[in-house]
Design a protein around this motif. Structure first.
Motif, PDB file in Angstrom:
ATOM      1  N   ALA A  39      -4.293   3.356  -7.577  1.00  0.00           N
ATOM      2  CA  ALA A  39      -5.009   3.858  -6.571  1.00  0.00           C
ATOM      3  C   ALA A  39      -6.003   2.669  -5.967  1.00  0.00           C
ATOM      4  O   ALA A  39      -6.076   2.272  -5.015  1.00  0.00           O
ATOM      5  N   ALA A  93      -3.928   0.100  -4.214  1.00  0.00           N
ATOM      6  CA  ALA A  93      -3.697   0.667  -2.783  1.00  0.00           C
ATOM      7  C   ALA A  93      -4.894   0.586  -2.037  1.00  0.00           C
ATOM      8  O   ALA A  93      -5.034   0.292  -0.788  1.00  0.00           O
ATOM      9  N   ILE A  94      -6.399   0.811  -2.530  1.00  0.00           N
ATOM     10  CA  ILE A  94      -7.561   0.382  -1.732  1.00  0.00           C
ATOM     11  C   ILE A  94      -7.453  -0.865  -1.255  1.00  0.00           C
ATOM     12  O   ILE A  94      -7.608  -1.255  -0.164  1.00  0.00           O
ATOM     13  N   GLU A 140       0.761  -1.236  -0.073  1.00  0.00           N
ATOM     14  CA  GLU A 140      -0.014  -0.251  -0.080  1.00  0.00           C
ATOM     15  C   GLU A 140       0.963   1.295  -0.064  1.00  0.00           C
ATOM     16  O   GLU A 140       0.634   2.201  -0.851  1.00  0.00           O
TER      17      GLU A 140
END
Lengths: 661, 585
Positions: free
Chosen positions: B69, B72-73, B28
């Motif tokens: 992104a 990352a979520i 992350e």
């Protein structure tokens, strides 16, 4: 009989919205009343500090990049040699270095402001909290005994431990954070207006999405957290109960079974905690990345503007048709979006703290609003000396003799009566709860030097009668007189100073043994303290304590036996030297042998005073001048020991019933 | 730190979850830094927008960033997923380890910590440590890794400018840690003072009748105000120090921005955008934010660790405490009979403060022994030694002919039933409480025990009889009823020895007599020790012991003692002139 106790448990009744709003008003009231100018400075500092961040973003993009670096770079690429430090485009009133210095000055100002408001906020927060705390305690002292009976001690304690704590958390942490966040958003909003209104809409849209997502999510997850909290409460309650009974666990070999039960609780707690946190842990990654996606959208929209030649519209140029859109604007917005969106998460995290604190504040105010004990008494206790006729005359010096000073409203001269210790009850009725009378037609009199005993089954009303003398409770009907004066006319503090009470459940305070005895009379000399201890037979064990009279007692004297605590409490009463004493099972925990030893001292203490005794042990009451047998709130028999035995009534029945069993 | 290292052993099966947490946190963090890094490319593609290629390069970078992104979520959520079970599991294991250890504690161990302290440690302290773990397990890796990755990327963006970070980060780090270290001791002092404040309130509320009786409200107010003032002055002092936190962090951020702007602008312009371009400059400023936020988190972790440290220490103390009474190896599992011998026993709770001196006693199985003596004479201590609740300091206690130390502890306590002076009932029905004595007791056995202990008469008056629920501590039954339930509970063990420590003090004399009569007829073989205040309760015993200051001063039957023992005689006549007036019957 103690008054009916509703519940000792924590009052978790939900607090209404109006009550919370009212609390906000009152809290602000404290702030404005005591910290008006500090609060004004805080607001200004907060504004400047929040502005600095957004102004910085504006400077970096819209001024540094758009006005200086971009044009200078174009010049350079066009072949002109430029020194960026001295570069000053025609439409700017200052050069680049000056622009940076301006921003630096703003930053310095903001640092000063940040420090100032932090310090002032802590003074305001702690100050308000301290005022409320002090007022609460002071007010509590004035509350009637019935309030303490009704609320339960655990409940009152939790106002100090939980509610004041929640208030502290809010005033010193949540409030500054929330205020900063709101200011940051407001300032940022205006800076965006000055930068680009279309991109502003993008930021607002994302802010709305994040706001609603967060709100929905927090609402959903609170369900899991409530479950977790309940399970935590259960597990901790189990631990507490079983640990309190750990010695019983040991003697019953209950350890293994105990562990099995414990594991059930512990596992359920684990499951619930994991679930609640798993759910909660989804929020941050999503919100963070929504922020990053927002970046992408801003960049894409900005790119489209550049590609299509869409103008840059801000509040300043919107009427003049806008100016060319530049990349610096995107740079500014990347920073704005962060300052605008971050506070949403922060505020939503603090909202729970605020709600909790407001509920707590409501409970605090509820207590400070509880009506105080009413004292309409005007008869005072004063130092007195004897005039030539043997009548009392008020004087300033301590004579060791006291008189009641009785002013009269009808203009007659103030009269003085010697403090004597005569108590009379005239047809007294009493009810804890109106309509439910627990004492009926109590009539009795006690003269100085007399010992009056109350006997009867638990709940007959023995303690209640004594609670009426010192006005812990007020009678429903009839009259109680002290030296012929209706006790409602006597100032409560003076009335109580003239009465000494020793309760079965002895309460001692943290402090030395000496201080605890002196609690009865703060003017007592060391000699008087020791004298009182000798009379009550406490002297012997006190001398055996590690530091004698200077031994510090902790936890209400937990290191002493109940009997020793009772001896101390008798000494405390003896040193007060009151004309009237009430001994409510005062020697119940002292074994019969020690009581026999104490008896001589007790007799000395009681000499010349009016004494009310409640006891279930016969030897304690046998030599009383009069014994009242109570049943269901009524005096059913009265007389001395021999007379009562001769009456062949309840007293004799009790007496013989025991003896023959 | 050693404390935490020791505690982390209790992660046990949740080490796996912790490792998974860290693995995903690492991904992350990389993703987050990469997003910033690629933002530079996105901005560059915008800056270099060329109508001939159109939006395509821009769209590609936008897609790349969005993709990262999403990664990352996903990794963020997964990391949170494992972090939750790791933290909750850690708390669970700690709680379990402590509770299990407490079960092995002897009375002496319990006395050493005191019950309230054990409770706080097992509840509040564990929650504190668990919460600290929960909050730090992710950040402890996330903050440094974001910082390091950002630094690396900053060097990739502009090696000439990145040194600004190298100069400022250590300064900021040191400042934050210093402030925390500087302010924390005051906070600790303040929080300890809060305990004093609560103590004043508690004593005041508890003793409100005393306060009002002696008209001591002003003094109580003064007492409270003194503590309250201390808290105010120290709290604001500590907060004045902490108030430097924000400015220190902002100072670092602002200085970086100013330096980056001045130097960056120069590099951009003088190199013509080759060494650094405008998107690069923007990215560097974003790194500033990321690095400083991470620093703030590090300082928060630091504070949290100092706060949790005290709790952690208190937990470790419980776990490492060694139980001082354990069963021997090759322990005897069977108690042959209920005879009891004390052989020259001396006992002290604390070094050489002897509370029992030269005790030599010998009782046959089935005898009933009464024990009298004033408060503090050592009665309770004496019988505690029979169940080996404490170990003798010198001498030996024999039960059934063997030293109590030779028995398996559980076997011994199964045969020796103690009804403690400070007895406790637990929340649950009366029946459940009785089953403590014997899990598998039949209804007949329960009935018999209730009959003997005089529980049956009041059971009939209760709405749900034996299934009446008791509140915690049994507060909804009277003191006398509680004592009777406790006796029944002990009887259900079918003990060979029964120890009653002032167990009928709240019962009226008639009930007391009935219980003794039932015990005498139904439990003939059981050796019974009865500690009492009332002479009446012991006068029919086979033998009566009179104790004083830790010594046995007389022993014999009631008649013998009336002739030989002055103390007994005094007691006898002072009390039997009439019983108690607790006329509940």
């Amino acid at each position: 009989m103690p008054a009916p106790k509703m519940s000792g448990r924590r009052n978790m009744a939900p607090v209404s919205k109006e009550a919370k709003l009212n609390s906000v008003k009152r809290l602000l009231g404290y702030v404005f009343k005591y910290y008006g100018w500090q609060f004004a400075i805080v607001m200004v500092c907060l504004l400047i500090n929040s502005a600095a961040g957004s102004v910085g973003s504006y400077f970096v993009g819209s001024i540094f990049v758009n006005k200086f670096i971009s044009p200078a770079l174009s010049l350079k690429l066009g072949g002109t040699d430029v020194n960026i430090f001295t570069y000053q485009p025609s439409d700017m009133p200052f050069n680049f270095t000056t622009a940076v210095v301006i921003l630096a000055s703003i930053y310095v100002l903001s640092l000063i402001c940040a420090y100032s408001y932090n310090v002032l906020m802590s003074i305001i927060g702690q100050g308000v909290q301290k005022r409320i705390r002090d007022e609460l305690f002071e007010h509590m002292q004035s509350l009637p005994i019935s309030y303490f009976d009704r609320r339960g001690h655990g409940d009152i304690m939790s106002v100090y431990t939980n509610d004041i704590d929640a208030l502290r958390e809010m005033l010193s942490r949540a409030l500054p954070m929330v205020t900063t966040s709101i200011f940051t958003m407001i300032v940022c909003f205006f800076m965006m207006l000055f930068t680009d209104m279309v991109l502003m809409l993008v930021v607002l849209a994302f802010a709305a999405i994040i706001f609603f997502f967060t709100r929905y999510f927090v609402k959903q997850s609170s369900h899991y957290f409530v479950k977790m909290q309940i399970e935590l409460g259960r597990t901790n309650a189990y631990i507490e109960e079983l640990t309190n009974g750990q010695k019983v666990v040991k003697v019953f070999n209950y350890e293994d079974r105990n562990l099995i039960h414990f594991d059930e609780h512990n596992e359920a707690l684990f499951q619930n905690t994991t679930k609640a946190n798993r759910f909660a842990n989804v929020l941050m990654p999503v919100v963070n990345q929504l922020g990053n996606l927002q970046y992408v959208v801003i960049a894409l929209v900005g790119a489209t503007f550049i590609a299509t030649g869409f103008q840059n519209y801000n509040i300043l140029n919107v009427w003049s048709g806008g100016t060319a859109f530049q990349i610096g604007t995107i740079v500014s917005f990347l920073m704005f979006s962060k300052s605008f969106v971050q506070p949403i998460g922060q505020v939503s995290q603090q909202l729970n703290v605020v709600a909790l604190a407001l509920a707590g504040a409501s409970r605090i105010f509820e207590m400070t609003d509880a009506p105080s004990e009413i004292d309409e008494g005007y008869v005072e206790l004063v130092n007195a000396k004897e005039d030539e006729n043997g009548n009392p005359v008020e004087c300033v010096e301590r004579t060791g003799r006291w008189a009641w000073k009785h002013p009269h409203t009808n203009g007659a001269a103030t009269t003085y009566t010697w403090l004597n210790g005569d108590i009379t009850f005239n047809d007294v009725d009493f009810a804890y709860i109106p309509g439910k009378t627990v004492l009926h037609n109590i009539t009795l009199w006690a003269r100085r030097g007399q010992k009056v005993a109350f006997v009867g089954p638990t709940g007959a009303g023995k303690t209640t009668i004594t609670n009426l003398i010192n006005r812990f409770y007020d009678i429903e009907d009839g009259k109680v007189r002290y030296d012929g004066i209706n006790i409602t006319k006597i100032k409560k503090s003076d009335l109580r100073r003239s009465l000494g009470i020793v309760l079965q459940d002895t309460k001692l305070f943290t402090g030395t043994v000496k201080e605890n005895i002196r609690y009865g009379n703060l003017d007592a000399t060391d000699e008087e303290v020791i004298e009182a201890a000798k009379l009550s037979n406490a002297d012997l064990f006190i001398r055996n304590l590690p530091n004698g009279y200077d031994t510090v007692l902790e936890n209400g004297g937990a290191s002493l036996s109940q009997g020793q605590r009772q001896l101390l409490s008798i000494a405390r009463c003896a040193v007060a030297n009151p004309p009237v004493m009430i001994l409510d099972e005062a020697t119940s925990s002292i074994d019969s042998r020690t009581e026999a030893l104490v008896q001589a001292g007790m007799d000395a203490i009681m000499k010349g005073r009016t004494v009310f005794v409640i006891a279930h042990r016969l030897s304690t009451i046998q030599n009383s001048d009069v014994i009242m047998v109570l049943q269901n709130g009524t005096i059913i028999e009265r007389g001395n020991h021999e007379q009562l035995l001769a009456q062949k009534g309840k007293y004799r029945e009790l007496y013989n019933g025991k003896k023959s069993s | 730190m050693k404390t935490f290292k020791y505690l982390f052993k209790f992660l046990k099966q949740y080490w796996k979850d912790t490792i998974w947490t860290w693995a995903f946190v690492l991904i992350e963090s990389v993703a987050e830094v990469l997003i910033v890094y690629f933002m530079q490319d996105l901005l560059e593609s915008i800056q270099k927008y060329d109508p001939s290629t159109g939006m395509k390069p821009i769209a590609v970078w936008a897609a790349v960033i969005s993709g990262i992104a999403l990664v990352a979520i996903a990794t963020g959520i997964i990391a949170g997923y494992f972090a939750s079970s790791a933290a909750a599991g850690f708390g669970k294991n700690l709680r379990r380890a402590m509770f299990e250890k407490i079960q092995k504690y002897s009375f002496k161990n319990i006395d050493k910590f005191s019950t309230p302290s054990i409770v706080t440690r097992t509840t509040t302290d564990v929650t504190n440590v668990q919460n600290a773990f929960q909050m730090t397990v992710r950040t402890v890796l996330r903050a440094p890794s974001i910082m390091i990755f950002s630094l690396i990327m900053a060097f990739r963006t502009s090696s000439k400018l990145a040194w600004v970070f190298v100069a400022i980060v250590p300064f900021c780090f040191a400042a934050l840690i210093l402030i925390a270290t500087w302010a924390h001791p005051i906070f600790e002092k303040v929080f300890m003072k809060y305990d004093d404040l609560n103590k004043v309130v508690l004593e005041d509320v508890d003793g409100i009748r005393v306060v009002k009786s002696f008209d001591r409200e002003p003094e109580e107010n003064a007492k409270f105000k003194k503590v309250s003032d201390f808290i105010y002055s120290h709290f604001t002092k500590a907060e004045r120090r902490v108030a430097l936190n924000g400015p220190a962090l902002n100072f670092a951020v602002f200085t970086s921005i100013i330096l980056l702007s001045l130097l960056g602008a120069n590099i951009i312009v003088s190199s013509g955008g080759t060494d650094l371009d405008i998107p690069g400059y923007s990215t560097l400023i974003t790194y500033v934010m990321m690095i400083m936020t991470s620093l703030m988190m590090v300082s928060m972790i630091y504070v949290m660790i100092i706060i949790a440290r005290n709790s952690a220490n208190r937990i470790v103390e419980i776990i490492v405490e060694e139980p001082d009474i354990v069963s021997p190896e090759n322990a005897i599992m069977e108690i042959p009979n209920g005879s009891v011998q004390f052989e020259n026993v001396n006992f002290a709770y604390h070094a050489d403060k002897y509370v029992l001196k030269h005790i030599d006693l010998n009782f046959k199985s089935g005898e009933t022994i009464g024990i009298l003596g004033s408060t503090g004479s050592g009665k309770t201590t004496l019988i505690s030694l029979i169940a080996r609740l404490y170990d003798v300091t010198e001498g030996a206690v024999r039960v059934g002919g063997h030293d109590v130390k030779e028995y398996d502890i559980k076997a011994l306590r199964n045969s020796v039933a103690v009804v403690l002076q400070k007895n406790v009932l637990f929340s649950g029905t009366i029946r459940e409480n009785l089953l403590w004595g014997n899990e598998s007791a039949t209804d007949e056995e329960i009935k018999a025990a209730c009959d003997a202990a005089q529980v049956t008469p009041f059971l009939e008056r209760l709405p749900d009889g034996i299934n009446t629920k008791l509140d915690q501590g049994g507060t909804n039954v009277s003191g006398g009823q509680k004592q009777r339930i406790c006796i029944a509970r002990a009887l259900l063990k079918n003990p060979k020895i029964l120890l009653l420590d002032d167990s009928t003090s709240a019962c009226d004399t008639a009930t007391d007599a009935s219980i003794r009569a039932a015990l005498a007829s139904n439990r003939k073989d059981v050796t019974k020790f009865i500690i009492a205040q009332r002479v009446l309760s012991v006068k029919d015993c086979d033998t009566i012991i009179v104790m004083n200051e830790g010594e046995v001063v007389a022993q014999g039957t009631s008649e013998e003692l009336l002739n030989s023992c002055v103390v007994y005689k005094e007691l006898y006549y002072s009390q039997l002139g009439g019983g108690d007036f607790d006329a509940r019957s």
